[in-house]
Every structure is written in C-alpha cells, then in structure tokens.
Design a protein around this motif. Structure first.
Motif, mmCIF file in Angstrom:
data_model
loop_
_atom_site.group_PDB
_atom_site.id
_atom_site.type_symbol
_atom_site.label_atom_id
_atom_site.label_comp_id
_atom_site.label_asym_id
_atom_site.label_seq_id
_atom_site.Cartn_x
_atom_site.Cartn_y
_atom_site.Cartn_z
ATOM 1 N N LEU A 13 -5.668 25.698 -42.983
ATOM 2 C CA LEU A 13 -5.933 24.506 -43.789
ATOM 3 C C LEU A 13 -5.827 24.790 -45.291
ATOM 4 N N ALA A 14 -6.357 25.929 -45.700
ATOM 5 C CA ALA A 14 -6.344 26.225 -47.136
ATOM 6 C C ALA A 14 -5.037 26.880 -47.560
ATOM 7 N N VAL A 15 -4.233 27.304 -46.590
ATOM 8 C CA VAL A 15 -2.950 27.950 -46.905
ATOM 9 C C VAL A 15 -1.878 27.277 -46.056
ATOM 10 N N PRO A 16 -1.467 26.084 -46.443
ATOM 11 C CA PRO A 16 -0.623 25.268 -45.549
ATOM 12 C C PRO A 16 0.663 25.964 -45.111
ATOM 13 N N ARG A 48 -10.405 31.069 -41.364
ATOM 14 C CA ARG A 48 -9.889 30.276 -42.473
ATOM 15 C C ARG A 48 -10.079 31.012 -43.790
ATOM 16 N N VAL A 83 -12.471 22.449 -48.169
ATOM 17 C CA VAL A 83 -11.379 23.258 -47.646
ATOM 18 C C VAL A 83 -10.034 22.657 -48.039
ATOM 19 N N ALA A 95 -9.241 23.478 -51.484
ATOM 20 C CA ALA A 95 -8.880 24.881 -51.633
ATOM 21 C C ALA A 95 -7.400 25.060 -51.351
ATOM 22 N N GLY A 96 -6.887 24.292 -50.407
ATOM 23 C CA GLY A 96 -5.470 24.391 -50.093
ATOM 24 C C GLY A 96 -4.627 23.490 -50.978
ATOM 25 N N ARG A 118 -4.643 20.366 -51.052
ATOM 26 C CA ARG A 118 -4.017 19.386 -50.175
ATOM 27 C C ARG A 118 -4.456 17.979 -50.436
#
Lengths: 574, 571
Positions: A419-422, A471, B205, B208-209, B211
């Motif tokens: 999620l935090a590193v798509p 995560r 979260v 953080a991404g 998004r």
C-alpha cells in the motif's frame, strides 16, 4: 452550467405546453357555445393544437427529467470526488477525532440528499411558479372578477400558514427533532449494549431506555401532530379540487346569471383555476426535502472547509534522518496542553523508547512525527528541516509507522502489503511477508497473494497485524515510529514484531512507545514522560541506577507482570 | 404493500389500518361522485337558463361539504393511526431485539439496527400519513370519475375506461422492473460507504504511499459504480414515466377528438362534452402523479422490507418447562457449531468440574471466543450439547442461565451514565456497602478517587471517557457484584498496559475464587495457573492437560509458550 439551464428551460416549455390541451378545451367551448353555425375547420385546428401541446409536453418534460437526473449523477460524483480529495489532505489528527461513520455519511447520504436540489427543484419549482403565473395573467384577461374569486382558496390556505409558525408549533418542532435524536441514541446504545443487557439479565435497562425514548418521542410526535394536523388538513381542504371548483362555480354562476360574463368564459377557470394552487402545494411538498438538502449541503460545506495542513511553497529535502523536537507544545483544544515543552533528539541508528503512565502524552508525541498534527509551539525537525517545510510525500517516504489499529483494505493481500509502495515488485512483497512471518499463512489462502481480504479470505487480528508489519518493512523508511501494541493478538505476532524491530533497526531512527520490559531494556535511550513533560531520560541501566521515577515505574511494571506469573527473567512469585 | 405493512405491525393494528384505508377510499370515491353534479350545473350554465343551476349548485355544495368532512376525518385518522403505529412499531422492534440471540448482533448489525430503529421506523410509518392517501386518491378518484362519465355518455366513458388497464399495467410493470434496479443501487451505495470508511481509516498508510494525490482507485471505482447504478435507475424509470404519461395523454386526446366529433355531429349536448372534458382533465393530474408517488412508495417499501426481515428473525427457542440446574460444572458433548458451511466448533467434548478453571488457548480464529459464547447461549449448537450442571443450556430459561454466568470481555461496553449505575447493573438490588466492596475488590476505587465527581462521574457514550483498563475494572466490579457461580473471561488482559494489567489481574483473581471458570487468553502467563488447559485450533481440541504436562509433551502449546518467552532480539 448550460445543462442546468437546459433542464429548467425544457421543464418550463414542457409545463407551458401542458396548458395547450386545457386551452384547446376552452377554445372548443367558445366555438361550440357561440351562437350561429359551428366552424368545423376551427374545431379540428383546436383539437390538433391541443394534441400537439400534449406531445411537446411529453417530450420536453421527459428530456428535462432525464437530463436533470443524469446531471445530478455527475454532480454527485464530482462532489464525492472533491470530498474524497479533501479528506485525503485534511490533518490525520482531524480525522482521528471524528467518527468515520459520520464522515462516510457525508460522502454518501448527504451528497445523495442534495438530489432534489439538482434533479427536481430547479425545473419543478420554476414550473410550479411560471405555469400558474402565466395562467393567472391569462385568466385576468378573461375576467378579472372571477380570477379574484378563484384565488380565494389560495388566499385561505396561505392565511393558515402563520398558524403553523406560532411559538408553540415551533417549540413542538424543536422537541420533535430533539426526540428523534434521543431515540437514535437510545437505539445505538440498545444495539451496542445488548451483550451487557442480556448478560445481566432482568428486564434490561437499555431496552427500557429505548422504550422510554420511543414513548417520549411518540408523545412529542402526537402533540406535534395534534397541533399541526387540523391546520394541515384544513390547508389540504382549501386547496382540494372539489372546493376550488365549488368556489369557481358559485362565483361563475353569479356572474353568468347577472349577465356579467359569457358562459364560455367559465371554462378557463374550471380548467386552469386548479393549477393556481400548485405553488402552495409545491412549497408544502418540496419544503421538507429542500430543508434536508440544505442541512446536508451545510455538512458537506463543513468538510470541504477543513483546512489541510499547509504544504510548503518551496519544499526542503531533509538531510539525513536525525529527528529533533524543539520546545514542542501541543494541545487538542485551546487551554489544555497535552505536551508541555518537549526537547528531544533521536539519533539515527538508535532506538528511543517512550514510557510513561497512560494519559502522559506518549501517543500524541509519536503522532507528531508523521505530522498527524502540527505542534502549537516549537518545532519538529527532520534532517535539519522543519516538518512544515518538507513536502508531504517526501515526509511520508521518510517516516513510516505501525500503530495499534490495523486497517486492511478489501483488496488483494499483495496490494495491502504494498500500500505504501505501490510499485513494489512481487519479490519485495514476499520478502517483507516472510520477515513478518505471514508468508506461509498467505500461501494457505485460496489465491495466495492475490486473495482479496474480506472476500476470499478473512484474516484474524494477529494475522492482520503481521500484514501491517510487512507493510512497514516494505516501506523501508529511515525513520520508524512504532506503537508497541499492547493488543498483539497472539505470541506469533509478538514474535514477528520483535523480529521486525530487529531487522529494521540498523541505521534507522526508531521511536517506540514501549509496553514490554524487554523493549525498554533493549532501547538505547529511554524517555520517561509524565503529564506532557519529560521527567527522566538516559540509558535504561543508567536510569535504573539513578533510582528515580523510571526506576519506580520499572519496579511497578515488573511486579505487575510478575504478580501473575513468572516473568521471563524468572522471579517465581509463589 | 399493505399486507407487508400489516405483517410488520402485527395483527392488533390490522383493524385501525383497514379502517383508515377504507375511510381514505370512501373519501376518494366521494370526491369522484361529487363531480357527477358538475354535469347538470354546467348544462344549466351553458344553456339558456343559467339560473336553473342554483339547486344543482346547492347539491354540489352539499356533496363538497360531505367530501370535506370525510377528508378531514380521514386525514386526522391517518395521523392518529400513524402515531399509534409508531409507538407499536417501536415497542415491537424493541421487544424483538431484546429477544434475539446475542450471536445475531455482529458488528455490521449494530449499525443497521440503530439506523432502522431510529429513522427507519419513522420513515416507514410516514407512509400512512404522507403517501397512502394521495396514492389511494390518485387511483380511486379517476376510476370513480370514469364511472360517472360512463353513466352520462357511453362512448366517451368507454374511451376513458380504456386507460384504466393500461395505466395499471404500466404501474405494475414499472414497479417490477424498478425493484431490481433499486436493489442494485442500494448495494452500490452500501459498497461505496464501505469504501469511504476504508479510505478514511487507511489514510495514514495511503498518504505514506503518496496515494491520495491521485484518485484512490478502489474508492473511485465504487463512486463511479454508484453513478452508473443511479444512471441505470433513471434510464429504466424513464419508460415507465413516459408510458404512463403517454397512456394518459393518448386517452385525453382521444376524448378530445371523440368529444369534438360527437358534438359536431350533434348526437351529444355541448355541455356534456365540455363537462366530460373538464372531468377528464381532472383525472389526468392525479394519474400522472402516480409515477412519483410510486417511486416514494418503493423507497418506503424497502425500509419496511428490512424491518420485516429483522422482525421475522427467530429468537432462540425458550424451553417450555425450564430446568433449574443445581450444580455448576460445565460440559461440552461433541458440540458442533457452524457459521455458514464452516464448522467454527467442530466436535468439541470437554468438561469443567465445579470450582475448577479451564484455560482455552490457541491461534486467533481457532474458535476460542465461540466456545464461551456457546456456554452463554449467544448461539445454539448445531450438533451435540452444551450443559451447565448436567442440564442442556437450551433447557434452562434465559434468565436463569444468565443469572448463573458472569462474563468479562476484552471490549467493555458501558452505558452512558455514572460509574455507580454501571457497576450496579451487576445486581440492581445490591446495598451501597456491597457496591463499594465490589469496586474495591476490582481496584476500581483508585479510579474513582482520581475522577472528578467520583462515583457520580459520567462514563460517556460506550464508556468513552474512561481508558480501556478503567473500563475493564468497571466490568470486573460489575461481575463481582453479580456473584455468579460461573465466570467466563475473554482475553480480558490482552489489551492492557502492565500497570492496568496488574490491577485487573487482582480483580480477576478475586472474581475467579471458588467459581467455575473458563478463560480465553493469549498471554500464556495468565494461563499457567488454570487447572487445565485446552489448545484449540480449527474448532477442535488439539491438546489438553496441565501446563507442565503440556510443556513436557513439546507440542503446539509448548511451541506457543516458547514463542512468547523468546527475549527481544537485538541486532
């Protein structure tokens, strides 16, 4: 915007065209009732005109309503997207202090409640006023006296309106709203507290409370109805077709018998007169919906008005990942300060453990690092730059965190971990999952990493926590903030947390709210927080030797744990 | 619709509702019939002797007066019935909810029930006041008018009569085709609401991404689906509305043409034709309003259907002749409990002698909490039996069973009230001294001392003004005060920090003394002192025995135990 205008215009044209058939009947009457031979051609022209009017009305109102609803759908989507975008930028602290259910209601129900504003109100309201107005002007040209008589029922109905606005009525309305609120609360309490109610048997207090609230509410409702119903019913009567027709006929008969009006002149009043009541009726009907819509728009506006944490105009990139808190003060509400002047340096490559009794400000302190809030005084500095000068994206790339409440999305396991590193590769995801000790469990799911959580597979609390750890491991940020959850669901998860901490350390800056003695003992620095201020700090051994507040806290902890069992370091209590 | 309304309400309300419906129908018929008098009035006015209209006008006035009286009465009766229904509905729902098994109340249910019990009831009852009368009048008045037309002029009446089956068919067809779309739309709304909640809760979260800069796909898809569903509803409603309008207008046009033709031919008097056209115009408006009323009725109907579903959920059966157990030992005999097709408890047999402590251990999702819930009869077993003192819990009355059991959960719900009220819930008749003693034993007294207002301090909705540990102490005090012979503990200390844990443990220790105890725990240290330990996995007992015995065996329990003892690793 043009589509709005189109909706209104089409609706008005359609509604006016709806007058054509009525006027056709009027014309027909004039032709047929006129003395002398009947003009056949004219009769048929009138009939065709009437039929054409109906057709126009059908097409235009349908088009108006269709376009109106489609525009409505678009407006709602746009509004929801705007809300989502704004909610994605408001301070996390603001979010955390609100019930997600309420915010979801704003995005969902409240936006839907705007529907009458867009899809119905403009066209229908305009039509409800334009058509009677046109009719009224036309009727005046036919016979002004009978027009005034025809207006009598409307005047009568409007005269009753003030009766609905008396202080007593308004008070009842308020009581009604309050009663509704109470009953909702009682219902929530009833449903949520049902386990307690049942477990403690008896008649059930919440049940009784719900009943009482319901009875009170119905009593209020009854009072309200009793006050309102006769007036409302009277209004309905005044506007009802038989009554209006009676008034028109009595007036018309008087005028005709006196020879003051042609008999054919009566027809337009019989046909169009009823339409004059439309605005009053429309106001009555649409009013509740519009009121509700207005309140909904207010709530939507409130959310859209929340200021996001300001983004820096010229973002500064942090140099390194040393974290400093300089004279940080913070309070959720004016007056009461939760943090009262914190100075703290977190060196890269060290673990700092925050300890302290509940309510000492630990959670608030660690939440300042990912900028859930900005401090009210002082500053939080990361790599030499004030957090407020670092771009949001850069900040979140640098600071990652694992807090107690784990949220998994209804998406694939892999997406949840990434999620935090798509754009993480599958191998990285798997590596993180292995480290978090959840890989094997994921492979057991029906579709492995592609399983959708909540659809293909339900995960237990502990498993969800391990996904959250994976995560954080994948995010691989140089600063890690961790609330050592007190509620890790099983020993396997506790173990995974400890392994993760070990794996993550290295050159990282780690700040952890520590609950376990092991974590505290292994930290490089312990910060003892009490009542929003640092009371002691230093290496754990050093602090123990000092025999101050921390030492006392440590002893209390130890005996707390030991009191029930043998602690790992083995002082057997019994 | 009315049938469902009556079923939801229960039969004691059938009579007043039927009476009101009858009154409303009569009113609508009276309205239609009063128009019959328009024909002679207009015939006179349009003829050569307008003064001849006077007696007919008086008659019409009388008819309107009758209509007015009826209408007024039926309006008031609608309000009155709605109020009575409202009260009845709240009571019925409240009583029913109190009887439903605890197992029925899942997390999603709580939200649904509170909405239903709050707004839902009011909305569904307002059907009677706001929609029923217009609906009946829109159906019945035009029919009566058509009958009047038939009586005056056969051909014109027949032409008007053609509209009736067409309008009815369109109404029914629209209703059917819309029901599916409404359902779908409801589902999409529900889905989107879920996504919004998810989006909000995952904000940290997601940010953080990075998004939330772009549109978050999962949410945006759901929002677009909502729009698509609503567009589909609009498009599928259109033929119905159009069809209705077209039918009504076609008939009106036909009457216009036919009337003109007959009048020109001289077979029918001009006054009759004009009156019938006036009456036809009178029919058109209410008929056209049917489509919007229909839409609103469908909305109310779906609320009603949800109420109906809740009310039709069967509570657990009560034993006709409840047995009072004399002992307090516990037993599971090949108990099976299924959730869907998954066996949550899969053939568990075990017994706990009176006064002993059983600890249930296992990975999360193993069925530990369900085991406790079966004892307290949140659900009934699908196979085998659960017994208290040798008596099947299904044979013991709910009140008796609950009186014998004290439960303490990980999540404690407190009622919005004072601490004292919440403790007293354990035994409403307890003396002040007993309440104080229970509080002291649960170490709640320290908390009370700290709080402004002490015993009278308010705990907030759900106990929100107290910390987790403090709430836990309240619930232990409550259980102590209740003084039940059987104690069930579910993960009581797993969410507490060590200081609170120590306090809570002392309380728990006092609570367990001399009672039959089943406790679920993952902090294995708290489990050690149980007389017996059961290791549960996948709804089955994998291992059982004493702590030392299980450690020696080196199986699953030993593995768990060792995991929890591994010291924190350092790099």
């Amino acid at each position: 915007m043009w589509s709005f205008a189109a909706v209104v215009l089409l609706q008005v044209i359609g509604a006016l065209a709806g007058l054509a058939p009525l006027l056709a009947v009027v014309e027909l009457g004039r032709v047929l009732l006129s003395p002398g031979p009947v003009d056949h051609g004219r009769v048929w022209t009138v009939v065709v005109a009437g039929a054409a009017g109906l057709l126009v009305r059908l097409l235009f109102t349908a088009a108006s309503s269709g376009i109106g609803h489609l525009v409505d759908g678009q407006v709602q989507l746009a509004l929801r997207r705007r809300l989502a975008a704004r909610l994605g930028r408001v301070p996390i602290g603001w979010l955390s202090r609100r019930r997600t259910g309420e915010l979801a209601k704003v995005v969902g129900d409240d936006v839907s409640a705007v529907h009458p504003f867009i899809a119905h109100a403009p066209g229908e309201l305009v039509a409800a006023f334009v058509v009677p107005l046109v009719s009224l002007v036309y009727l005046f040209t036919v016979d002004w006296r009978l027009t005034l008589i025809t207006l009598a029922p409307v005047v009568l109905a409007v005269a009753l309106v003030p009766l609905m606005m008396t202080p007593a009525r308004l008070r009842e309305q308020k009581e009604f709203d309050a009663g509704m609120g109470r009953i909702s609360n009682a219902a929530v309490e009833f449903a949520q507290g049902i386990a307690v109610v049942k477990a403690f048997g008896g008649a059930g207090r919440a049940h009784r409370r719900f009943r009482t609230a319901a009875d009170e509410f119905t009593d209020t409702f009854l009072r309200w109805v009793r006050g309102m119903a006769p007036i409302a019913a009277g209004m309905q009567l005044a506007l009802s077709p038989p009554f209006v027709l009676l008034v028109v006929l009595v007036g018309g008969a008087a005028l005709i018998t006196n020879g003051a009006m042609e008999p054919a002149g009566l027809l337009p009043f019989l046909l169009l007169g009823l339409g004059l009541t439309a605005p009053v009726a429309a106001l009555g009907h649409g009013f509740d919906d519009l009121q509700a819509a207005r309140r909904a728009v207010g709530r939507i506006g409130d959310v859209l008005a929340v200021q996001p944490l300001p983004e820096p105009a010229h973002p500064v990139a942090p140099q390194g990942h040393r974290v400093e808190l300089r004279g940080v003060r913070f309070g959720y509400e004016g007056g009461h300060e939760v943090l009262r002047g914190i100075d703290l340096v977190l060196e890269p490559g060290t673990v700092t453990a925050v300890v302290g009794p509940s309510g000492s400000g630990k959670s608030t302190l660690v939440q300042l690092l990912p900028r859930f809030f900005d401090p009210t005084h002082g500053s939080v500095v990361l790599g030499g730059a004030d957090l407020r000068e670092i771009g949001g994206r850069e900040l979140y790339r640098t600071v990652s965190f694992v807090f107690q409440d784990v949220r998994l999305l209804r998406a694939s396991v892999a997406d949840n971990i990434a999620l935090a590193v798509p754009h993480a590769g599958h191998d990285d995801v798997v590596r993180a999952a292995r480290l978090a000790d959840i890989h094997d469990r994921i492979l057991e799911l029906p579709r492995g990493y592609a399983s959708v959580i909540g659809e293909d597979a339900g995960l237990s609390g502990g498993e969800a926590q391990r996904i959250a750890i994976a995560r954080a491991l994948l995010a691989d940020a140089p600063v890690l903030v961790l609330d050592e959850a007190t509620a890790f669901a099983d020993p396997q998860t506790e173990q995974a947390v400890r392994r993760a901490l070990a794996a993550l350390a290295g050159d990282r800056t780690v700040l952890v709210i520590a609950h376990r003695l092991e974590t505290i003992a292994d930290a490089d620095t312990v910060v003892m927080l009490e009542n929003g201020a640092v009371v002691e700090r230093g290496a754990p051994a050093e602090l123990l030797a000092r025999d101050g507040r921390f030492a006392a806290f440590w002893q209390a902890h130890r005996s707390a744990v030991a009191g029930e069992s043998d602690a790992p370091r083995g002082d057997e209590p019994r | 619709m009315i049938r469902m309304l009556l079923r939801v309400l229960g039969h004691e309300y059938a009579r007043p509702v039927r009476r009101t419906v009858a009154l409303m129908t009569t009113t609508a018929v009276a309205e239609g019939l009063s128009y019959a008098l328009l024909v002679p009035v207009l015939r006179a006015l349009f003829g050569s002797t307008p003064a001849g209209a006077r007696p007919w006008l008086v008659a019409f006035g009388t008819a309107v007066a009758v209509y007015a009286a009826l209408r007024y009465r039926s309006d008031l009766s609608g309000f009155r019935v709605a109020t009575a229904l409202l009260r009845g509905m709240y009571h019925r729902l409240g009583d029913h909810l109190a009887r439903l098994p605890l197992g029925w109340y899942g997390a999603a249910r709580v939200g649904e029930v509170s909405v239903l019990a709050g707004r839902g009831v009011l909305e569904s009852m307002s059907v009677i006041v706001h929609l029923l009368a217009p609906f009946l009048s829109a159906c019945v008045t035009p029919l009566t008018i058509v009958a009047v037309m038939l009586a005056y002029n056969g051909p014109l009446g027949l032409a008007a009569l053609v509209a009736a089956p067409v309008v009815a068919a369109v109404q029914v067809w629209t209703g059917r085709s819309m029901a599916a779309d409404d359902e779908e739309r409801h589902e999409r709304d529900h889905e989107a609401a879920g996504r919004v909640i998810e989006y909000l809760q995952a904000q940290p979260v997601l940010r953080a991404g990075g998004r939330t800069d772009e549109r978050f796909r999962l949410l945006d898809d759901a929002l677009r689906e909502v729009q698509r569903a609503s567009r589909r509803t609009v498009l599928s409603a259109l033929p119905g509305t159009l069809g209705l309008t077209l039918a009504v207008q076609a008939v009106f046009t036909a009457l216009l043409v036919l009337g003109s033709y007959l009048a020109l031919g001289g077979t029918v008097g001009v006054a009759e034709v004009l009156t019938i056209l006036v009456l036809a115009a009178r029919c058109a408006d209410p008929l056209l309003s049917l489509s919007s009323i229909g839409g609103k009725l469908r909305g109310a109907r779906s609320v009603l259907a949800r109420l109906d579903a809740v009310l039709r959920t069967e509570p657990l059966p009560e034993a006709p002749e409840p047995v009072q157990p004399v002992r307090h030992d516990l037993e599971f005999a090949s108990a099976v409990f299924r959730h869907g097709d998954r066996a949550v408890i899969d053939g568990v047999s075990l017994s706990v002698p009176e006064g002993q402590r059983l600890a249930v251990v296992g990975p999360s999702g193993a069925g530990k909490s369900t085991l406790l819930q079966l004892l307290a009869r949140f659900h009934d077993v699908d196979g085998g039996a659960v017994r208290l003192g040798g008596v099947d819990v299904r044979e013991i009355g709910t009140e008796t069973l609950m009186a014998r059991i004290a439960m303490v959960f990980q999540d404690v719900y407190l009622f919005d009230g004072t601490i004292e009220e919440n403790v007293r819930l354990g035994r409403p008749g307890a003396t002040d001294a007993e309440v104080r003693a229970a509080a002291a034993a649960a170490r709640l007294d320290e908390v009370i001392e700290r709080l402004p207002g002490g015993w009278a301090a308010n705990v907030g909705e759900g106990g929100a003004l107290l910390s987790g540990g403090e709430r836990q102490r309240v619930s232990i005090a409550r259980a102590l005060l209740k003084d039940a012979p059987v104690v069930l503990l579910d993960e009581v200390t797993s969410a507490l920090d060590p200081v609170n844990e120590a306090a809570v443990h002392q309380g728990i220790e006092r609570l367990m003394a001399g009672r039959t105890v089943v406790m679920v725990a993952h902090r294995l240290r708290t489990v050690r002192r149980a007389d017996r330990i059961v290791f549960l996995d996948g709804g089955r007992i994998v291992e059982e025995g004493g702590h030392d015995e299980l450690l020696r065996r080196g199986g699953r329990y030993a593995e768990f135990w060792n995991l929890s003892l591994t010291p924190a690793a350092r790099p």
